[in-house]
Design an enzyme around this catalytic site. Structure first.
Site, PDB file in Angstrom:
ATOM      1  N   LYS A 118       1.030  -1.271   0.114  1.00 26.21           N
ATOM      2  CA  LYS A 118      -0.203  -0.159   0.191  1.00 26.21           C
ATOM      3  C   LYS A 118       0.800   1.531  -0.676  1.00 26.21           C
ATOM      4  O   LYS A 118       0.455   1.713  -1.608  1.00 26.21           O
ATOM      5  CB  LYS A 118      -0.541   0.328   1.260  1.00 26.21           C
ATOM      6  N   ARG A 120      11.429  -0.258  10.869  1.00 27.53           N
ATOM      7  CA  ARG A 120      10.614   0.439  11.698  1.00 27.53           C
ATOM      8  C   ARG A 120      10.379  -0.927  12.660  1.00 27.53           C
ATOM      9  O   ARG A 120      10.056  -2.133  12.555  1.00 27.53           O
ATOM     10  CB  ARG A 120       8.942   0.569  10.837  1.00 27.53           C
ATOM     11  N   ARG A 137      11.015  -5.162   4.597  1.00 30.28           N
ATOM     12  CA  ARG A 137      11.198  -3.554   4.728  1.00 30.28           C
ATOM     13  C   ARG A 137      12.402  -2.838   4.969  1.00 30.28           C
ATOM     14  O   ARG A 137      12.205  -2.573   6.238  1.00 30.28           O
ATOM     15  CB  ARG A 137      10.097  -3.265   4.700  1.00 30.28           C
ATOM     16  N   ARG A 184      -9.445   1.172   8.869  1.00 30.96           N
ATOM     17  CA  ARG A 184      -8.684  -0.734   9.816  1.00 30.96           C
ATOM     18  C   ARG A 184      -9.729  -1.074   9.808  1.00 30.96           C
ATOM     19  O   ARG A 184      -9.670  -2.115  10.717  1.00 30.96           O
ATOM     20  CB  ARG A 184      -8.193  -0.497  10.259  1.00 30.96           C
TER      21      ARG A 184
HETATM   22  P1  AMP Z   1       0.722   0.925   9.156  1.00 30.92           P
HETATM   23  O1  AMP Z   1       1.899   2.101   9.328  1.00 30.92           O
HETATM   24  O2  AMP Z   1      -0.581   1.237   8.610  1.00 30.92           O
HETATM   25  O3  AMP Z   1       1.430  -0.849   9.345  1.00 30.92           O
HETATM   26  O4  AMP Z   1       0.339   1.022  10.872  1.00 30.92           O
HETATM   27  C1  AMP Z   1       1.183   0.458  12.009  1.00 30.92           C
HETATM   28  C2  AMP Z   1       0.826   0.400  13.453  1.00 30.92           C
HETATM   29  O5  AMP Z   1      -0.216   1.933  13.837  1.00 30.92           O
HETATM   30  C3  AMP Z   1      -0.876  -0.390  13.003  1.00 30.92           C
HETATM   31  O6  AMP Z   1       0.010  -1.486  13.289  1.00 30.92           O
HETATM   32  C4  AMP Z   1      -1.756   0.396  14.265  1.00 30.92           C
HETATM   33  O7  AMP Z   1      -1.368  -0.218  15.471  1.00 30.92           O
HETATM   34  C5  AMP Z   1      -1.458   1.455  13.602  1.00 30.92           C
HETATM   35  N1  AMP Z   1      -1.998   2.105  12.639  1.00 30.92           N
HETATM   36  C6  AMP Z   1      -2.458   2.467  11.968  1.00 30.92           C
HETATM   37  N2  AMP Z   1      -3.350   2.817  11.419  1.00 30.92           N
HETATM   38  C7  AMP Z   1      -4.300   2.770  12.028  1.00 30.92           C
HETATM   39  C8  AMP Z   1      -6.018   2.542  12.217  1.00 30.92           C
HETATM   40  N3  AMP Z   1      -6.235   3.146  11.026  1.00 30.92           N
HETATM   41  N4  AMP Z   1      -6.710   2.028  13.506  1.00 30.92           N
HETATM   42  C9  AMP Z   1      -5.458   1.775  14.277  1.00 30.92           C
HETATM   43  N5  AMP Z   1      -4.524   1.677  14.368  1.00 30.92           N
HETATM   44  C10 AMP Z   1      -3.888   2.239  13.084  1.00 30.92           C
END
Ligand code: AMP
Length: 223
Positions: A13, A164, A127, A88
């Protein structure tokens, strides 16, 4: 265009959003990036989100929705946006619908990036992203190899690649479980509203970008 990219962690994404930013000239809005930025600034909301992020669980809807609402109200989002990692769960999807209805700006399309689960763990554990410009690459997969000779557009020096903290194998397993339980139902939610397009997101990232652009073209010609 107002687009949501839907897909499991590691489905591409972020990478594909960055490419759409170039093609369409609209901003990427990543809830994960917004949360990481809040955490890096040490804001109370960022610190509140930290435990859930470290554990691979979802951060409270109230925190995420506040950040997204604020970001969507910025001027650059008026021309459209690519939502990456948001919504999400069903409550977030419902809240997004209400936000966009009140702005008179409904979604044009939701694209699901489909990837075989067995591909996801190596994709995520390899990554890396540049600490300065955010460019994403992968030290394990050839398709998106990190090129040590490539200069960072922000600093002109080689990219400063970082991993990360939640890209470790234990947290990834939990993130995939949470995706299945809470996020996957959005596929049906958007399908039943006629917004869903699904693409095969495996293989060469350039090829995936072509599929993504093709999937979006009916929505582009409409709006
Ligand atoms: P991502 O960078 O999208 O993989 O998000 C990293 C982390 O941020 C996720 O594992 C969640 O803990 C939190 N997170 C990101 N987006 C959301 C969302 N829309 N709702 C809740 N938690 C989120």
């Amino acid at each position: 265009m107002r687009i949501v990219l839907l897909g499991a962690p590691g489905s591409g994404k972020g990478t594909q959003s960055q490419r759409l930013v170039q093609k369409l000239g609209i901003p990427q809005i990543s809830s994960g990036d917004l949360l990481r930025a809040a955490l890096a600034r040490g804001t109370p909301l960022g610190l509140q989100a930290k435990a859930a992020m470290d554990a691979g669980r979802l951060v409270d809807d109230s925190i995420v929705l506040g950040m997204i609402r604020e970001r969507l109200s910025e001027p650059d989002a008026r021309a459209g946006f690519i939502l990456d990692g948001f919504p999400r769960n069903l409550a977030q999807a419902q809240a997004l619908k209400e936000m966009l209805t009140s702005l008179g700006q409904p979604l044009d399309a939701v694209v699901q990036l489909e990837v075989d689960y067995r591909e996801l763990v190596p994709r995520i554990s390899g990554r890396r992203s540049c600490a300065d410009c955010g460019r994403v690459c992968n030290v394990l997969t050839a398709a998106q190899a990190c090129d040590p000779a490539e200069p960072c557009p922000k600093t002109g020096k080689p990219h400063r690649l970082v991993q990360r903290p939640d890209d470790n194998e234990a947290t990834v397993t939990e993130r995939l479980r949470v995706y299945d339980e809470q996020t996957r139902p959005l596929v049906e939610y958007y399908r039943s509203r006629g917004l869903l397009r699904s693409i095969d997101a495996q293989g060469d990232p350039d090829e995936v970008t072509r599929r993504l652009t093709a999937a979006l073209s009916p929505a582009r010609s409409l709006g």
